[in-house]
Structures are given as C-alpha cells and as structure tokens.
Enzyme design. Structure first.
Site, short mmCIF file in Angstrom:
data_model
loop_
_atom_site.label_atom_id
_atom_site.label_comp_id
_atom_site.label_asym_id
_atom_site.label_seq_id
_atom_site.Cartn_x
_atom_site.Cartn_y
_atom_site.Cartn_z
N HIS A 1 -31.43 1.59 -7.71
CA HIS A 1 -31.66 3.03 -7.86
C HIS A 1 -32.52 3.46 -6.68
O HIS A 1 -33.41 2.73 -6.25
CB HIS A 1 -32.37 3.32 -9.18
CG HIS A 1 -32.70 4.77 -9.41
ND1 HIS A 1 -31.81 5.79 -9.14
CD2 HIS A 1 -33.83 5.37 -9.89
CE1 HIS A 1 -32.37 6.95 -9.46
NE2 HIS A 1 -33.60 6.72 -9.91
N TYR B 1 -36.59 -9.46 -14.59
CA TYR B 1 -35.54 -10.13 -15.38
C TYR B 1 -35.32 -9.38 -16.69
O TYR B 1 -35.24 -9.95 -17.77
CB TYR B 1 -35.92 -11.59 -15.64
CG TYR B 1 -34.72 -12.47 -15.92
CD1 TYR B 1 -33.81 -12.78 -14.92
CD2 TYR B 1 -34.50 -13.00 -17.19
CE1 TYR B 1 -32.71 -13.58 -15.17
CE2 TYR B 1 -33.40 -13.81 -17.45
CZ TYR B 1 -32.51 -14.09 -16.44
OH TYR B 1 -31.41 -14.91 -16.69
N SER C 1 -9.27 18.61 -34.32
CA SER C 1 -8.46 19.60 -35.04
C SER C 1 -8.34 20.89 -34.22
O SER C 1 -9.16 21.16 -33.33
CB SER C 1 -9.08 19.91 -36.40
OG SER C 1 -10.30 20.63 -36.22
N GLU D 1 -23.60 15.99 -38.77
CA GLU D 1 -22.86 16.94 -37.93
C GLU D 1 -23.42 17.07 -36.52
O GLU D 1 -22.66 17.31 -35.58
CB GLU D 1 -22.83 18.32 -38.60
CG GLU D 1 -22.13 18.35 -39.95
CD GLU D 1 -20.69 17.87 -39.88
OE1 GLU D 1 -20.05 18.03 -38.83
OE2 GLU D 1 -20.21 17.31 -40.89
N PHE E 1 -43.33 1.03 -11.16
CA PHE E 1 -44.03 -0.19 -10.77
C PHE E 1 -43.65 -0.69 -9.37
O PHE E 1 -44.31 -1.55 -8.81
CB PHE E 1 -43.77 -1.32 -11.78
CG PHE E 1 -44.23 -1.01 -13.17
CD1 PHE E 1 -45.46 -0.41 -13.40
CD2 PHE E 1 -43.43 -1.31 -14.26
CE1 PHE E 1 -45.89 -0.12 -14.68
CE2 PHE E 1 -43.85 -1.03 -15.55
CZ PHE E 1 -45.08 -0.44 -15.76
N SER F 1 -45.27 -13.46 -17.42
CA SER F 1 -44.16 -12.61 -17.86
C SER F 1 -43.44 -13.23 -19.05
O SER F 1 -43.15 -14.43 -19.07
CB SER F 1 -43.17 -12.41 -16.72
OG SER F 1 -41.98 -11.79 -17.18
N SER G 1 -32.97 -5.88 -18.33
CA SER G 1 -31.56 -5.61 -18.59
C SER G 1 -30.69 -5.85 -17.36
O SER G 1 -29.73 -6.62 -17.40
CB SER G 1 -31.40 -4.17 -19.08
OG SER G 1 -30.03 -3.84 -19.24
N GLU H 1 -29.59 12.71 -16.02
CA GLU H 1 -30.51 12.31 -17.09
C GLU H 1 -31.23 13.51 -17.70
O GLU H 1 -31.34 13.63 -18.92
CB GLU H 1 -31.54 11.32 -16.54
CG GLU H 1 -30.98 9.97 -16.16
CD GLU H 1 -31.96 9.11 -15.39
OE1 GLU H 1 -31.68 7.92 -15.20
OE2 GLU H 1 -33.02 9.64 -14.96
N SER I 1 -40.50 -12.81 -19.72
CA SER I 1 -39.11 -13.10 -19.32
C SER I 1 -38.96 -14.47 -18.67
O SER I 1 -37.83 -14.93 -18.47
CB SER I 1 -38.63 -12.03 -18.34
OG SER I 1 -38.65 -10.75 -18.91
#
EC number: 1.1.1.86
Length: 329
Positions: free
Chosen positions: A108, A25, A252, A227, A85, A51, A27, A195, A53
């Site tokens: 993923h 739980y 520019s 910069e 994990f 947890s 993002s 990445e 969360s």
C-alpha cells in the site's frame, strides 16, 4: 482499456538467488511469505522481539529474525506492517540496512505517497498490492488460482524495477488472475477514497441510518437488522459476481423499481459533493496529516469513536441474531 498482465508476462527467475524479507507476519505477511516460499524463493521473516507471530512463522517453516537482521540479510524487503507503524520501524530498523541494489517494497502506498518514508536514491521502490485479504491470497494460491493484484514502480534505481515487481506478483500468485499497473499516488488515493466514502465509512453510516429509521418508526429491531445489515452481503455478492446489471436481474421487479426511483433520492448531487470533499482531503494530504497526528497521540479520538459505535443498538441486536446462522459460527 487497461492492460492486464499474466503468468507469461512475468519472469520468476529474476527472484532467484535473492533473499526476500517479509516484515510482519499478519494477514498479508503470512500469505506473501508462504506463497513466495512455495514458488521456490528464499524467504525470511522480520519481527520485533516478543512478537506473537514468531511461533506461527517458525511452525510454517520460515526463519525468523529481528527486523534489523532480516533487512541486513535481504536483497528484497517487503514492508507489511500497519501504516501507522511503518515510518518508525523504517527509520530505526530498515533504513540503516539499505544498500545499493536492494529492493524496498510495499503493499500500500500510504507512507510513500505522503512522504512519511523517503527511501535513498540507490534502491528500487515498488508496490505489489493483492486485491484481497491475506487468507484469500493464500487459499487461492494453494488451489492453483490467484488473486488479482496491482503493481507500481516509484523509483527505478536498477533499471529493472518494473520486471522485478511483476516477478514478485507472479511469486504470490497474482499473475494467475491478472495484475494491473498503477502508481503509488493513484493506488493510495483510490484505496483511501473507497474505504472512506463507500466500503467502510459510507456503507457503515448507510446501514446504521437505515436501521435507526426503521426502529424509530416502530418496527422490530430484529427485522430492521435483517433488512439493513444482514442482506447487504446477498446484494454485494451479486454485484461482485456480475456487476450492478446482474444484481438487478436477480432481484424482484419491485426491488429493481425501488432501486431506480429511490436510490437517487438518497445518494444525490449533495452526496457526490461531499464525496468530492473527501477525495480532496485525501489528495491534499489533510486526511493523512490528521491520521498521523491521531496516531502520535495514541488514537484518543479513534478509541472514543470505536467505543461509541460498539454500543450502538445494531451491534446488540446483531450479536443475538447471528447465533441463528450456522454458517457464521
């Protein structure tokens, strides 16, 4: 041209009467869970005991179980844990609760692509990967929009895995923006390459080297920070909005001319050869092997490098300067 799929291409009713367990739980986890819940789905959350969360998930109106219990109750299991994990949790808590007809899904492809997780043949294995952080996935959904997503099928036991993956993508809002079909191999390899060579590794080293070059030449560190780091976002926002051409239309003539004549002095054929080596290490499993070994040792090298980088002068300068920007507070 790659085909994109939208709301009318996906059938959300395929998820009716299915209990969906979101494992993790963080993002992405909270975004998937709440978007699916708001789409009318039966959603539960699987978390390890203690947890942090758990309280958040409960306050969000979700039922929380142990990972094992959630997987036993679920028809659909979405693993949204950190890559390192997933294997251990899968072997101990998820695999014993897999039965014929269940769907195992990921955001993923790392653990499937590199053989760390090997699902049984009697389950569907799919991927739904939003191309944005969890808070954006949730925010866009709540505002009637969506974040584009990738979807893929690794294993089609039911004969309906592709349609099910598209339905899930619709449930989290992906088809509102458009979803693109891929496969686990392509998603994993391109994600890792982006990445390492561009977004994180490449950009971080470019920023640091630019900062160091100016400071070593006697310029004020604060100006070097402005910069070489602060203004990166201004340029990237222009690129994201309209590509390289619109970015160049917005800067520019001096900056555009410098872009053309100096860029290739820095990013040249030698740089591209190193990029190709990085890609090869990803493709042949070298990077994955090294990362897994690093995690098995409790990340000594990663911890050392994290500590070293946190002490870089650019971090000290930036900490002081960021207090000037009210919109960053």
């Amino acid at each position: 041209m790659t085909q994109l799929f939208y709301d009318t291409d996906a059938d959300l009713s395929l998820l009716n009467k299915k209990t969906i367990a979101i494992i993790g739980y963080g993002s992405q986890g909270h975004a998937h869970a709440l978007n699916l819940k708001d789409s009318g789905m039966d959603v539960i959350v699987g978390l390890y005991k203690g947890s942090k969360s758990e309280g958040k998930a409960v306050s969000d109106g979700l039922k929380v179980f142990s990972v094992s219990e959630a997987c036993e109750k679920a028809d659909w299991i979405m693993i949204l844990l950190p890559d390192e994990f997933q294997k251990d949790v899968y072997l101990k808590e998820i695999e014993p609760n897999l039965k014929e007809g269940k769907i195992l899904s990921f955001a993923h492809g790392f653990n499937i692509r590199f053989g760390l997780i090997k699902p049984p043949s009697f389950v569907d294995v799919v991927m739904i990967a939003p191309k944005g952080p969890g808070h954006t996935v949730r925010w866009e959904y709540q505002n009637g929009q969506g974040v584009p997503a990738l979807f893929a099928v690794e294993q089609d036991s039911s004969g309906n895995a592709r349609s099910l993956a598209m339905a899930y993508a619709k449930g989290i809002g992906g088809t509102r923006a458009g979803i693109l079909e891929t496969n686990f191999k392509e998603e994993t390899e391109t994600d890792l390459f982006g990445e390492q060579a561009v977004l994180c590794g490449g950009l971080s080293e470019l920023v640091k080297s630019g900062f160091e070059t100016l400071v070593e030449a006697g310029y004020q560190p604060e100006l070097a920070y402005f910069e070489c780091l602060h203004e990166v976002k201004l340029i990237v926002d222009l690129m994201v909005k309209g590509g390289l051409s619109q970015m160049r239309d917005s800067i520019s003539n001096t900056a555009e001319y410098g872009d053309y004549v100096s860029g290739k002095r820095l990013i040249n054929s030698d740089t591209k050869k190193e990029m190709q080596k990085i890609l090869k290490d990803i493709q042949d499993g070298t990077f994955a092997k090294n990362f897994v070994e690093e995690c098995d040792k409790n990340k000594p090298l990663m911890t050392k490098l994290r500590e070293e980088n946190s002490k870089h002068e650019i971090e000290k300068v930036g900490k002081g300067l960021r207090s000037m920007f009210s919109w960053l507070k």
